[in-house]
Design a protein around this motif. Structure first.
Motif, PDB file in Angstrom:
ATOM      1  N   ARG A  35      42.400  -3.812  34.993  1.00  0.00           N
ATOM      2  CA  ARG A  35      42.802  -5.121  34.465  1.00  0.00           C
ATOM      3  C   ARG A  35      43.363  -6.004  35.570  1.00  0.00           C
ATOM      4  N   LEU A  36      44.150  -5.410  36.454  1.00  0.00           N
ATOM      5  CA  LEU A  36      44.735  -6.201  37.534  1.00  0.00           C
ATOM      6  C   LEU A  36      43.675  -6.736  38.480  1.00  0.00           C
ATOM      7  N   LEU A  37      42.587  -6.010  38.632  1.00  0.00           N
ATOM      8  CA  LEU A  37      41.518  -6.460  39.524  1.00  0.00           C
ATOM      9  C   LEU A  37      40.834  -7.729  39.011  1.00  0.00           C
ATOM     10  N   TYR A 202      50.558  -5.433  30.286  1.00  0.00           N
ATOM     11  CA  TYR A 202      49.964  -4.121  30.502  1.00  0.00           C
ATOM     12  C   TYR A 202      48.823  -3.836  29.528  1.00  0.00           C
ATOM     13  N   ARG A 203      48.915  -4.383  28.329  1.00  0.00           N
ATOM     14  CA  ARG A 203      47.924  -4.053  27.296  1.00  0.00           C
ATOM     15  C   ARG A 203      46.678  -4.918  27.345  1.00  0.00           C
ATOM     16  N   PHE A 204      46.774  -6.116  27.937  1.00  0.00           N
ATOM     17  CA  PHE A 204      45.660  -7.050  27.859  1.00  0.00           C
ATOM     18  C   PHE A 204      45.321  -7.618  29.226  1.00  0.00           C
ATOM     19  N   ALA A 207      45.739 -13.831  31.338  1.00  0.00           N
ATOM     20  CA  ALA A 207      45.301 -15.087  30.728  1.00  0.00           C
ATOM     21  C   ALA A 207      44.316 -15.786  31.659  1.00  0.00           C
ATOM     22  N   GLY A 208      43.240 -16.316  31.076  1.00  0.00           N
ATOM     23  CA  GLY A 208      42.255 -17.032  31.871  1.00  0.00           C
ATOM     24  C   GLY A 208      41.085 -16.195  32.327  1.00  0.00           C
ATOM     25  N   THR A 209      41.038 -14.914  31.908  1.00  0.00           N
ATOM     26  CA  THR A 209      39.900 -14.073  32.266  1.00  0.00           C
ATOM     27  C   THR A 209      38.818 -14.199  31.201  1.00  0.00           C
ATOM     28  N   ALA A 210      37.646 -13.645  31.502  1.00  0.00           N
ATOM     29  CA  ALA A 210      36.491 -13.767  30.606  1.00  0.00           C
ATOM     30  C   ALA A 210      36.774 -13.104  29.261  1.00  0.00           C
ATOM     31  N   ASN A 211      35.989 -13.505  28.274  1.00  0.00           N
ATOM     32  CA  ASN A 211      36.161 -12.987  26.920  1.00  0.00           C
ATOM     33  C   ASN A 211      36.104 -11.468  26.871  1.00  0.00           C
ATOM     34  N   GLN A 212      36.925 -10.906  26.008  1.00  0.00           N
ATOM     35  CA  GLN A 212      36.916  -9.479  25.766  1.00  0.00           C
ATOM     36  C   GLN A 212      36.255  -9.205  24.412  1.00  0.00           C
TER      37      GLN A 212
END
Length: 411
Positions: A35-37, A202-204, A207-212
């Protein structure tokens, strides 16, 4: 000989415990890193924009209120400063007894876009906030292309609505919400609130990343924009009628129907002063952060495991090594200590990353330097995990001044 056997037995016990904890934590670390990447590729925070002619009357704003007199003033003043893209501002009041309607009426004298209505008595199976928002949606103008839900504790910047609509249009979103800039004041909340916020980070994805996938969509009802046509197609807020996290519940339902849902960084256009002090933050915010009304049982268990591994364990494990000094030859014990020191390093790095999303209410510090309590918030991480755990096994009976019996969950 007895002393040697005791040491050997202790080393074996430490090794077995360490191996077990490594098995628990290692997969969670890989999930966190994945997720951090995504962070470097996320959309930057949206900037305030001036409306353009094609946005004329495009948005109906709905603000649900119940005894908000102490904090609604900045929100009303900020909404007045929004441009001609806002057709109307409907305040849906749930029969406040503290003078909230009087403040709205005073704003109405200065800005004819304000309208005050009362919602009907709460129907069975509904929670107050989604009912007020649903009422506002039903009473809003059908000429508006968008419906924007705004909470009374927010402070929208001039240009917020225009920037939000343009971001939704540019990204092709049917529903989009914003993460805010948090305004804190007291030492306890500076210490606790960032730790509770970290449970979401940590769970998601950032903000601003592509749709999940729909079941992992995140949303924030403090600033929640949706196409009118979409709300009409999904029955307004009925899918979230019994949810105490109605924003996430509705967003995930909308995403499951094939619509595009976004969650963006709004720290430059939206401020929020949510709660007064650590006790209120613990009680009010903590009991909805588990998001159980918007998730399956397996998701809840998975999230609890993730938070236990990433927030609940690192600090106690490192402290345990400092206090008891177990053997640190190249063994599971050595690897466990290294892994948890790595997790604490990530935690402090994330703290620095979210610092621009905070400011002090008093603004006494030059350059908005955050107080040192903020930088001590990693010490509250185990407590934050405990709060999410407690919330996940409890159903609220009181919310924003309303008492609830067992609310029947909507399917």
């Amino acid at each position: 000989m007895s002393f040697w056997l005791t040491n050997l037995l202790a080393e074996e016990i430490w090794g077995a415990i360490s191996l077990g904890l490594l098995i628990i934590q290692a997969p969670a670390v890989f999930i966190l890193l994945s997720r951090l990447l995504k962070g470097p590729s996320r959309r930057p925070p949206i900037e305030p924009l001036t409306p353009t002619p094609e946005l004329l009357g495009a948005v109906s704003v709905v603000v649900p209120t119940l005894n908000e007199a102490k904090r609604i003033g900045p929100c009303l003043a900020a909404l007045t400063r929004q441009g001609y893209e806002v057709r109307e501002i409907t305040i849906v009041d749930s029969h406040s007894q503290d003078g909230t309607p009087d403040l709205v009426k005073a704003s109405q004298q200065k800005d004819p876009r304000f309208r005050l209505i009362n919602d009907d008595p709460l129907p069975d199976g509904w929670v107050g906030r989604p009912w007020a928002l649903h009422t506002g949606f039903l009473h809003s103008s059908q000429k508006s292309e968008w419906v924007l839900g705004i909470d009374a504790d927010t402070q929208p910047s001039p240009g917020l609505v225009a920037s939000l609509v343009k971001a939704a249009q540019a990204e092709g979103y049917d529903l989009v919400s914003l993460s805010p800039r948090f305004v804190l004041e007291y030492p306890g909340e500076w210490w606790l609130q960032p730790a509770l916020l970290m449970t979401l980070l940590y769970r998601f994805d950032p903000a601003g990343t592509a749709n999940q996938s729909p079941e992992r969509v995140m949303a924030n009802g403090q600033c929640f924009l949706c196409r009118r046509s979409v709300l009409e197609n999904v029955g307004g807020y009925t899918s979230a009628r019994s949810s105490f996290c109605d924003d996430v519940t509705l967003a995930r339902y909308v995403a499951s129907q094939g619509y595009r849902v976004g969650f963006l960084d709004g720290a430059k256009v939206l401020k929020v002063r949510m709660y007064e002090g650590a006790a209120q933050t613990w009680k009010e915010w903590g009991r909805s952060l588990d998001l159980k009304d918007a998730a399956s049982s397996s998701q809840q268990l998975g999230d609890l495991w993730l938070l236990f591994s990433l927030q609940g364990l690192p600090l106690p494990i490192v402290l345990c090594y400092l206090l008891f000094s177990p053997p640190l030859s190249f063994s599971p014990s050595f690897l466990l200590l290294g892994l948890n020191l790595f997790l604490l390093a990530i935690r402090f790095a994330l703290l620095l990353a979210i610092a621009p999303s905070y400011e002090g209410k008093s603004k006494k510090e030059k350059g908005n330097i955050l107080p040192f309590y903020f930088y001590l918030s990693p010490l509250a991480d185990p407590l934050a995990f405990v709060r999410i755990l407690l919330s996940s096994i409890q159903t609220p009976t009181q919310w924003r001044g309303r008492q609830y019996s067992q609310v029947k969950r909507s399917s």
